[in-house]
Design an enzyme around this catalytic site. Sequence first.
Site, PDB file in Angstrom:
ATOM      1  N   VAL A 185      24.206  10.603  19.006  1.00  0.00           N
ATOM      2  CA  VAL A 185      23.248  11.423  18.212  1.00  0.00           C
ATOM      3  C   VAL A 185      22.667  12.476  19.137  1.00  0.00           C
ATOM      4  CG1 VAL A 185      21.095  11.436  16.905  1.00  0.00           C
ATOM      5  CG2 VAL A 185      22.669   9.522  16.710  1.00  0.00           C
ATOM      6  N   LYS A 235      24.169  13.994  13.882  1.00  0.00           N
ATOM      7  CA  LYS A 235      25.049  12.844  14.106  1.00  0.00           C
ATOM      8  C   LYS A 235      26.494  13.326  14.030  1.00  0.00           C
ATOM      9  CE  LYS A 235      24.059   8.866  12.143  1.00  0.00           C
ATOM     10  NZ  LYS A 235      23.686   7.837  11.157  1.00  0.00           N
ATOM     11  N   ASP A 262      18.748  -1.789   6.507  1.00  0.00           N
ATOM     12  CA  ASP A 262      18.766  -1.961   7.965  1.00  0.00           C
ATOM     13  C   ASP A 262      17.432  -1.505   8.553  1.00  0.00           C
ATOM     14  OD1 ASP A 262      19.899  -2.724  10.356  1.00  0.00           O
ATOM     15  OD2 ASP A 262      20.879  -0.804  10.720  1.00  0.00           O
TER      16      ASP A 262
END
Length: 473
Positions: free
Chosen positions: A145, A160, A298
């Site tokens: 990144v 990204k 997540d």
Amino acid sequence: MAARGAIARSSILLHSHRLPRVAVARIGAGRAGRRGRGVGVRVFARSSQAQDFSTRIQDRASELPKLVEDLLQTSISTGPRGAFRMAQGIQAVLGVGGEWLTDFSKTANTSAGIPAQIRLGLLSPLYLRRLFERMGATYIKLGQVHGARLKSSQKDVVIKVLKPGIEDTLVADLNFIYVVARVLEFLNPELQRTSLVGIVKDIKESMLEEVDFRKEAANIEAFQRYIEAMGFDRQAKAPFVYRHCSTKHVLTMERLYGVPLTDLESIRSLVPDPELTLVTALNAWFGSLISCESFHADVHAGNLWLLRDGQVGFIDFGIVGRISPRTWAAMEVFLASFATEDYDAMASALSEMGATGTDINVNEFAKDLQKIFSSIQDLDTEIIVATARGHDATAVSANVVVDERQMNALFLDLVRVSESYGLKFPREFALLMKQLLYFDRYTRLLAPSMNMLRDDRIIIASNRQTRIVDRFQ
């Protein structure tokens, strides 16, 4: 000698298979002493096992064409790299299979019987470890990144970039795992109870979604629309996606500045009440379960921040979940029963969620669940916060290090017990449980006296507005 011994044992098995049951019994009875009787019983037992295996293979023969077609299609879709990886895998399986046969032949005639590790065959931890060692571990970094600044507006962004060739690598390895799972289920139909192939499919689909940044961009934008529609836009946000600078392999997003929810000291410097920050994060996340196209699956400390302006920032939407109304209805009951430690209600909710048409002894299931979930308080959390200061900003990274062995044991116990009652849970259940454990750790840090599932400020029940379909068209 080893080969000759194996041939001799094979002859005994074939010969005993021709004998009627009475004759086999007489072989044992006619010999003097307990040792002779034991030999007769073992001969008959092996004959029966061989016959059962042969019958099972014959029963599966009708499904063989479908299996072959599936394996061929999978191999073709994998490409040249996949063919090489497949050859590697087959070589590893044959090698470990040979080791298993050698170990089996050594123990087949011993008085102690065949050890459990060998009875499980290649599915035992011992031989699985040997298989993975032969194949070689593959550690994949999907991309790096980068921080950058837009040329036109001079706004700070995060870019990204997908690592070149990573998609082919993933497809090759995941297809090989799928092939192995299909063959194992074909050879042992009892494995279908564990949904082995279904689990592999889910893993494959979710991992391949992560390497298509267009899908992550869509996930971010859907969450932002949900935030605005529900009136959370002043309390929570996701990074803005710059579509004109994004492709399948490149994702350009607004750069957010803040601190993870595990950095209590920094949080106190930004807001007067860290507990309210947690309440905001919980309400925004719980609401997305039923009012958004997908939910963030997540929410570890690197993906859930308190921003400089006091908003809660949700970052990295590579992994998301989608929950069906039926699963959510059962999940609501599960959450309520979990909060009150009502294991009878929990057993009923889980039975509804994983129902397969099998009659469940709810009372016994509840007792088993109580044993499992009573251990959740023993899960330990260690907070590690690293701070690095720059010329115009403070970058804070944090990680919640949980005792993975204990957490994995909890999940495995739940799956094992549930399977013993004939239950199969949807993928969303595992994703939801994982996020709840993350939030449990944030609660212990930011609001130790708060029960996140019983606090009146946190809205979990379905009295929220249902899906706002017209806003998501």
